[in-house]
Every structure is written in structure tokens, then in C-alpha cells.
Design a protein around this motif. Structure first.
Motif, PDB file in Angstrom:
ATOM      1  N   ASP A  25       0.812  -1.212   0.000  1.00  0.00           N
ATOM      2  CA  ASP A  25       0.000   0.000   0.000  1.00  0.00           C
ATOM      3  C   ASP A  25       0.847   1.265   0.000  1.00  0.00           C
ATOM      4  O   ASP A  25       0.411   2.288  -0.517  1.00  0.00           O
ATOM      5  CB  ASP A  25      -0.944   0.019   1.199  1.00  0.00           C
ATOM      6  CG  ASP A  25      -1.971  -1.097   1.139  1.00  0.00           C
ATOM      7  OD1 ASP A  25      -2.251  -1.584   0.022  1.00  0.00           O
ATOM      8  OD2 ASP A  25      -2.487  -1.479   2.202  1.00  0.00           O
ATOM      9  N   VAL A  26       2.036   1.209   0.584  1.00  0.00           N
ATOM     10  CA  VAL A  26       2.880   2.397   0.676  1.00  0.00           C
ATOM     11  C   VAL A  26       3.925   2.478  -0.436  1.00  0.00           C
ATOM     12  O   VAL A  26       4.572   3.511  -0.593  1.00  0.00           O
ATOM     13  CB  VAL A  26       3.566   2.505   2.055  1.00  0.00           C
ATOM     14  CG1 VAL A  26       2.550   2.684   3.153  1.00  0.00           C
ATOM     15  CG2 VAL A  26       4.453   1.313   2.321  1.00  0.00           C
ATOM     16  N   LEU A  27       4.093   1.420  -1.205  1.00  0.00           N
ATOM     17  CA  LEU A  27       5.087   1.419  -2.275  1.00  0.00           C
ATOM     18  C   LEU A  27       4.895   2.575  -3.251  1.00  0.00           C
ATOM     19  O   LEU A  27       5.871   3.278  -3.555  1.00  0.00           O
ATOM     20  CB  LEU A  27       5.093   0.078  -3.007  1.00  0.00           C
ATOM     21  CG  LEU A  27       6.123  -0.081  -4.117  1.00  0.00           C
ATOM     22  CD1 LEU A  27       7.538   0.062  -3.568  1.00  0.00           C
ATOM     23  CD2 LEU A  27       5.946  -1.423  -4.798  1.00  0.00           C
ATOM     24  N   PRO A  28       3.682   2.838  -3.746  1.00  0.00           N
ATOM     25  CA  PRO A  28       3.524   3.987  -4.651  1.00  0.00           C
ATOM     26  C   PRO A  28       3.941   5.308  -4.003  1.00  0.00           C
ATOM     27  O   PRO A  28       4.524   6.168  -4.656  1.00  0.00           O
ATOM     28  CB  PRO A  28       2.031   3.993  -4.984  1.00  0.00           C
ATOM     29  CG  PRO A  28       1.590   2.592  -4.765  1.00  0.00           C
ATOM     30  CD  PRO A  28       2.434   2.085  -3.626  1.00  0.00           C
ATOM     31  N   ALA A  54       0.855  -6.081  -7.940  1.00  0.00           N
ATOM     32  CA  ALA A  54       0.996  -4.915  -7.065  1.00  0.00           C
ATOM     33  C   ALA A  54       2.182  -4.048  -7.489  1.00  0.00           C
ATOM     34  O   ALA A  54       2.090  -2.817  -7.500  1.00  0.00           O
ATOM     35  CB  ALA A  54       1.164  -5.358  -5.614  1.00  0.00           C
ATOM     36  N   VAL A  55       3.286  -4.662  -7.846  1.00  0.00           N
ATOM     37  CA  VAL A  55       4.464  -3.911  -8.280  1.00  0.00           C
ATOM     38  C   VAL A  55       4.197  -3.229  -9.619  1.00  0.00           C
ATOM     39  O   VAL A  55       4.516  -2.056  -9.811  1.00  0.00           O
ATOM     40  CB  VAL A  55       5.702  -4.839  -8.354  1.00  0.00           C
ATOM     41  CG1 VAL A  55       6.861  -4.145  -9.045  1.00  0.00           C
ATOM     42  CG2 VAL A  55       6.106  -5.293  -6.960  1.00  0.00           C
ATOM     43  N   ALA A  62       3.421   5.447 -10.827  1.00  0.00           N
ATOM     44  CA  ALA A  62       4.559   6.359 -10.879  1.00  0.00           C
ATOM     45  C   ALA A  62       4.740   6.933 -12.282  1.00  0.00           C
ATOM     46  O   ALA A  62       5.073   8.110 -12.446  1.00  0.00           O
ATOM     47  CB  ALA A  62       5.832   5.643 -10.434  1.00  0.00           C
ATOM     48  N   HIS A  63       4.502   6.113 -13.299  1.00  0.00           N
ATOM     49  CA  HIS A  63       4.643   6.589 -14.676  1.00  0.00           C
ATOM     50  C   HIS A  63       3.622   7.683 -14.977  1.00  0.00           C
ATOM     51  O   HIS A  63       3.953   8.697 -15.601  1.00  0.00           O
ATOM     52  CB  HIS A  63       4.491   5.424 -15.655  1.00  0.00           C
ATOM     53  CG  HIS A  63       4.593   5.860 -17.068  1.00  0.00           C
ATOM     54  ND1 HIS A  63       3.508   5.850 -17.920  1.00  0.00           N
ATOM     55  CD2 HIS A  63       5.637   6.344 -17.791  1.00  0.00           C
ATOM     56  CE1 HIS A  63       3.887   6.307 -19.102  1.00  0.00           C
ATOM     57  NE2 HIS A  63       5.166   6.609 -19.050  1.00  0.00           N
TER      58      HIS A  63
END
Length: 115
Positions: A25-28, A54-55, A62-63
Motif C-alpha cells: 500500500d505504501v510502495l507507490p 501490485a508492483v 509512478a509513470h
């Protein structure tokens, strides 16, 4: 999980493993914060092997953000299946997500594009 470095003026974000379920959930947000901190530097996201949904979702998020910020972004992964997944899920009509098989070529191309 997520590491970063700065090579030849290019922000390189490396995801070695699938993040644990709580970190997905916090990766982005982590990726977004690093991009904002180093902009307008181009970004290369390096994925070690096959990426999970998820990745892929976090990288596509991000893109889209990089497109709004006018920051060049590309992805490098040795996994042909992951490269195909990115191509299939990229937003049509938007800025093209450049996908490489090797990280060194991705960094060289990003450096050359802004030099």
C-alpha cells in the motif's frame, strides 16, 4: 525491497523482491516521494525478475505521475512476461512507457535523452 541510487544524473529505483503485503500500500508513495525529491532527473525503475500485479500497478502509477511532472521514466526488467504486462497495461494515448531488458541500457538511454 526498494532501494535507490543516483547514476549519471538518473534516479535509479530498484525493486529486488515483491514487497510484503503491508508494504504494498505504501510502495507507490515511496516511489512518488523519491521522484519528487529528485525531479527533474529522469527515473529508471529496475525490477529484478517477474513482477507481481501490485508492483506493476505501483510502477504504472509512478509513470502517470512522471508524465504529469514532465519527468522521463523507464523500466528495466529481464522478465519478458513483466515487459509484456507493462506493454499491455500502459495507458493508451498517454506518454509511452519505455521498457528495457537491461538496467545499464536503460540508464544510458535516460542519460542521453536529457543530456
Amino acid at each position: 525491497m526498494l532501494t535507490h541510487s543516483f547514476e549519471r544524473g538518473v534516479l535509479v529505483l530498484t525493486l529486488d523482491d515483491d514487497p510484503p503485503s503491508g508494504a504494498r500500500d505504501v510502495l507507490p508513495r515511496y516511489i512518488s516521494d523519491l521522484i519528487h525529491a529528485h525531479r527533474p532527473a529522469p527515473v529508471v525503475v529496475v525490477l529484478s525478475a517477474a513482477a507481481t500485479t501490485a508492483v506493476i500497478s505501483a510502477v504504472l502509477h509512478a509513470h502517470r505521475m512522471c508524465s504529469r511532472l514532465n519527468v522521463l521514466m523507464s523500466v528495466a526488467t529481464p522478465s519478458a512476461a513483466t515487459r509484456r504486462a507493462f506493454e499491455a497495461q500502459a495507458v493508451p494515448g498517454g506518454p509511452r512507457l519505455v521498457i528495457h531488458a537491461r538496467s545499464d541500457i536503460a540508464v544510458d538511454a535516460a542519460y542521453a535523452a536529457v543530456a
